[in-house]
Design an enzyme around this catalytic site. Structure first.
Site: not given
Length: 606
Positions: A264, A454, A348, A452, A390, A420
Site C-alpha cells: 500500500l 473488497d 498499478c 484481492n 501482482k 486484483h
C-alpha cells in the site's frame, strides 16, 4: 438489497438539518467585497469553506455533480523544519566544549552547531515517556528528542546504560552504506548477472518469433518444415526447460491459505505493517518501490525495503517499465536487503506509472513483460528468493485478459500470482469480480493464485473461499487500512467490536512504532503525525459493529452522519480533517505553527 448505504441504528443517527434557501438581499454599498454569493466571507484570514464530497455546484456541468476523485497533487508537506534549526548529529548527546567526545567533520555542514540556541528554540517536550528509551535503554536522538526529559541529566547530556551498544538493525545505512550509494550513483555496480539473463531471454524471444515466422512461410513444404524442426536451437530450449524445472523445485515458501497484506503506497509503511502483524497477518510486503531510484541509490526508495523483526514472511514490490532496469533492481535487493520474495507490480492504475509503460501498462507490452518475469525469476533463484506477480483482471472493462496471463506467468517462472478483481479503468470503483478470479485461478497448474478486492470482514472471507475453491488465498488492502483487526476476525472466525479506548490504544502503538521508525525529534514526530493522519483518512470509515442496523458493514457502503457510543468514538468517526488533527494532538502534542494537512486522496477529504 445492496443500496450502498451503511444503515445505522436510529438512536445513533444525527438528524439532518435542512437549510432554507437564503433570499437575495441587496448588498449595501462598500460591502460587496466582503461577502460572496454563498454567504461566506472573503476575509483572507478565514479558511476557505470545504465543498464537501462533491466539487462544484449542482447546476454546473449540465446538472451533474462531479465526484472528488484522484489525488490532491498540489498539496505540500504539512510541516517542514528548516535545516538551520536542526541540530548537528555531533551534538545529539549534548557533549559541548572541552569535554566533547564528537566533533563535526563536515566543514560545509548545514545544520546548527549552537546547542544553547537550539535548546531555547526547541518546542516544548511532549508529555509522556520516550518509547525508544523505554524499549532500548537509551535514545539515539539525545537532546533533540521531544521526550528528552526522560533521558537527559542535569547538564542536558544524554544518558546511556553502562553496557551501551548501538542497535543499527533498523537503519537503511546497514545495507545502503555510503560506499554502495556512491557506487550506484556513479553507475559502477556490477549488474552483469542480471544483464546476462535479460540478454539471454531477449534472444530466446527473438528466436521464437523468427521460428514462428519461418514456420508460417514454409507451412506448405513438409520437408522444409521437418528440417526446420531439426535445426531448432535445441540447447536454448533445453536450457529454458531447465529454468522452469528449477523454478518449481525452489518453491520453499508455502503461500497457500495465508493472509497477505497488500503493498500500500504511503500508508503501508513499516509501523502499519507491525500493527497488522499483531492482528495476525501472515505475509507482508513493502510499499511499491520504483526500479530506477533503487539502482540509483536513492535513500528514500531504499527505505521502502526496511523489514521489522516481526515480519517473518516479507517481500518488496518493484515497479518499472524496462526489463533490464527491473531485473537489475531485483538483483541488488536480493544481494543487499533482507527479503524473502520480490513482487512485480503489473496492476498499478496510476496514470503517471501507466503512461511510462509500467504497472498495468505491462499487460499490453507482453514481450517486455515476458523477459522481465523470466529474468527476475532466474536471477532470484540464484539467491534462494521467490519471484511473485501482482496484476489486475485487465486494462479495459470490456476486455478481461487475466485468465490468459495466469498460465503465462506460471510458465515464465512466477511462484505466486495475485490478481486484483478490477480493471485499470475501474481503479477502485465497482465490486471486485470474484467469479472471474475463480476462472483465472482454475487456469493455473501448480502455482497458487491469490485474489484481492473488497474483503472487509470474516463473512466476506468465508463467502469467497466457499465460492472460489481454486483461489489459494486472499490479499487484503483497503479493508486492512479501515479495519486492521480484520485478520484476527478471519483467524478467530468471528466479528470483533473494539471499543474506542481499544482503538485509541492501537493508535498509541502506531505512534510509538512511528517514533522508533522515523525518529523522536521534531522531524520524526511530525513525520509520524503526517502518516497517522493519512491512515486516519481511512480509519474513520469504520462503523462500530454495535451501531450497525444491518451488520456486517461492506467496504463500499457509506453511513449517514452518526454519533458514537462515547465522545472518542464520535471523534474517530468524523470525516473532518481538523478532527483528525485533534486526535493526533492527543498522542503527539500540539501541531507546530503553520501546520496544514491535506489528505492524499480527494475522496478522503469530504
Amino acid at each position: 438489497m445492496e443500496d450502498g448505504i451503511c444503515h445505522i441504528k436510529p438512536e445513533y443517527l444525527i438528524p439532518r438539518v435542512v437549510e432554507k434557501p437564503v433570499e437575495n438581499v441587496e448588498t449595501p454599498p462598500g460591502k460587496d467585497d466582503t461577502v460572496n454569493n454563498n454567504g461566506n466571507t472573503n476575509d483572507p484570514t478565514e479558511p476557505p469553506e470545504k465543498k464537501g464530497r462533491f466539487e462544484g455546484n449542482a447546476g454546473e456541468g449540465h446538472g451533474k455533480r462531479k465526484k472528488n476523485r484522484g489525488q490532491n497533487k498540489s498539496r505540500g508537506l504539512p510541516f517542514k523544519e528548516q535545516d538551520a534549526l536542526r541540530l548537528c548529529k555531533s551534538l545529539l548527546d549534548g557533549n559541548v566544549g572541552e569535554n566533547a567526545t564528537k566533533q563535526c567533520s563536515n566543514a560545509n555542514c548545514r545544520f546548527s552547531h549552537d546547542l544553547d540556541k537550539f535548546l531555547q528554540l526547541k518546542p516544548k517536550d511532549i508529555d509522556g515517556k520516550c518509547y525508544i528509551y523505554t524499549t532500548k535503554g537509551y535514545c539515539s536522538f539525545g537532546v533533540t528528542c521531544r521526550f528528552a526529559g526522560a533521558h537527559l541529566d542535569v547538564n542536558n547530556r544524554n544518558i546511556y546504560p553502562e553496557d551501551f551498544k548501538h542497535d543499527n538493525a533498523m537503519l537503511v545505512s546497514t545495507w545502503l552504506n555510503p560506499d554502495l550509494q556512491h557506487t550506484l550513483r556513479k553507475k559502477k555496480y556490477n549488474f552483469s548477472q542480471s544483464n546476462k539473463f535479460v540478454s539471454k531471454f531477449e534472444r530466446l524471444l527473438r528466436e521464437e518469433k523468427n521460428e514462428n515466422a519461418e514456420t508460417t512461410e514454409e507451412k506448405d513444404n513438409a520437408v522444409e518444415k521437418s528440417s526446420t524442426e531439426e535445426v531448432k536451437p535445441v540447447g536454448a530450449v533445453t536450457d529454458e526447460d531447465m529454468i522452469k524445472l528449477r523454478s518449481a523445485e525452489r518453491k520453499r515458501i508455502v503461500f497457500r491459505d495465508k493472509l497477505y497484506l497488500s503493498p500500500l503506497t504511503t500508508v503501508g509503511n513499516l509501523p502499519f505493517r507491525r500493527i497488522c502483524k499483531e492482528y495476525g497477518v501472515d505475509i507482508t510486503c513493502g510499499e511499491m518501490a520504483c526500479a530506477i531510484p533503487i539502482i540509483s541509490g536513492a535513500t528514500q526508495e531504499w527505505a521502502l525495503t526496511k523489514r521489522h523483526a516481526s515480519e517473518d514472511l516479507f517481500g518488496v514490490q518493484l515497479c518499472g517499465h524496462n526489463s533490464k532496469l527491473v531485473t537489475s533492481a531485483a538483483q541488488i535487493i536480493a544481494e543487499k536487503a533482507d527479503v524473502d520474495f520480490i513482487d512485480l507490480n503489473t496492476g498499478c492504475p496510476i496514470d503517471l506509472i501507466f503512461n511510462q509503460g509500467g504497472g498495468s501498462a505491462l499487460l499490453r507490452r507482453q514481450n517486455v513483460l515476458q523477459v522481465m518475469v523470466q529474468s527476475c525469476a532466474r536471477v532470484l533463484a540464484d539467491y534462494g528468493k521467490e519471484f511473485t506477480v501482482k496484476t489486475r483482471i485487465g486494462i479495459y472493462t470490456n476486455k478481461l485478459i487475466a485468465h490468459e496471463m495466469v498460465p503465462k506467468f506460471e510458465d515464465w517462472g512466477a511462484s505466486l500470482i495475485t490478481i486484483h478483481g478490477r480493471t485499470k479503468e475501474q481503479r477502485y470503483t465497482k465490486r471486485a469480480d470474484w467469479e472471474y478470479l475463480q476462472q483465472c485461478a482454475s487456469q493455473a497448474k501448480s502455482v497458487p493464485v491469490f485474489g484481492n478486492g473488497d474483503i472487509f470482514c470474516y463473512d466476506d472471507y468465508e463467502s469467497i473461499r466457499e465460492k472460489c475453491p481454486n483461489v489459494a488465498g486472499v490479499m487484503v488492502g483497503r479493508g486492512a487500512l479501515i479495519k486492521p483487526w480484520v485478520f484476527r476476525e478471519i483467524k478467530e472466525r468471528k466479528t470483533l467490536d473494539p471499543s474506542s479506548a481499544e482503538r485509541f490504544e492501537m493508535l498509541k502503538r502506531y505512534v510509538n512504532y512511528g517514533l522508533e521508525h522515523w525518529g523522536s525529534d521534531t522531524k520524526g514526530v511530525e513525520t509520524t503525525r503526517r502518516f497517522l493522519l493519512e491512515w486516519q483518512s481511512f480509519l474513520y470509515r469504520y462503523v462500530p459493529y454495535g451501531l450497525l442496523e444491518r451488520p456486517p458493514q461492506r467496504i463500499n457502503e457509506r453511513p449517514e452522519a452518526y454519533r458514537g457510543r462515547d465522545d472518542l468514538e464520535t471523534l474517530m468517526a468524523s470525516p473532518n480533517c481538523n478532527d483528525w488533527v485533534k486526535l493526533s494532538e492527543m498522542l503527539l502534542g500540539p501541531v507546530p505553527e503553520g501546520f496544514n494537512f491535506v489528505p492524499k486522496h480527494k475522496a478522503n477529504a469530504y
